[in-house]
Write an enzyme that holds these catalytic residues in place. Structure first.
Site, PDB file in Angstrom:
ATOM      1  CG  ASN A  20      -3.530  41.039  36.455  1.00 16.88           C
ATOM      2  OD1 ASN A  20      -4.602  40.871  37.016  1.00 16.88           O
ATOM      3  ND2 ASN A  20      -3.405  40.949  35.148  1.00 16.88           N
ATOM      4  NE  ARG A  58      -6.034  43.397  35.191  1.00 19.19           N
ATOM      5  CZ  ARG A  58      -5.267  44.040  34.312  1.00 19.19           C
ATOM      6  NH1 ARG A  58      -4.608  45.117  34.673  1.00 19.19           N
ATOM      7  NH2 ARG A  58      -5.123  43.592  33.092  1.00 19.19           N
TER       8      ARG A  58
END
Length: 96
Positions: free
Chosen positions: A43, A25
């Site tokens: 997520n 990320r």
């Protein structure tokens, strides 16, 4: 002067593989900011990462291609995508 090809779009990408807990990320956020995109990378409970990006279509396509090319943290097995109209609901790009 803007043409219709300069209109902002929204790209949503679901990335499957070993992509949680490996800096994926953060890496995605860095690439998106370099491309001038807004959005988020988050997520999902099933192990995927969902990436939503808004901006110029060419920049969104570049981000999608970067997510697919294998030079990401972790290991990407598959990438699915969905395109739509930008909503303008993001400021910056965050890891959610």
């Amino acid at each position: 002067m803007s043409s219709s090809t300069d209109a902002s779009v929204r790209l949503t990408v679901w990335v499957q593989g070993e992509v949680q807990g490996v800096g994926f990320r953060w890496w995605t956020r860095s690439r998106a900011l370099e491309l001038g995109l807004t959005g988020q990378a988050r997520n999902l409970s099933d192990g995927r990462v969902a990436v939503t990006a808004e901006g110029e279509r060419a920049a969104c396509e570049q981000l999608r291609d970067l997510l697919r090319d294998g030079d990401t943290p972790g290991r990407v097995r598959s990438v699915s995508e969905q395109w739509g109209d930008a909503t303008g609901s993001f400021t910056g790009f965050v890891e959610a």
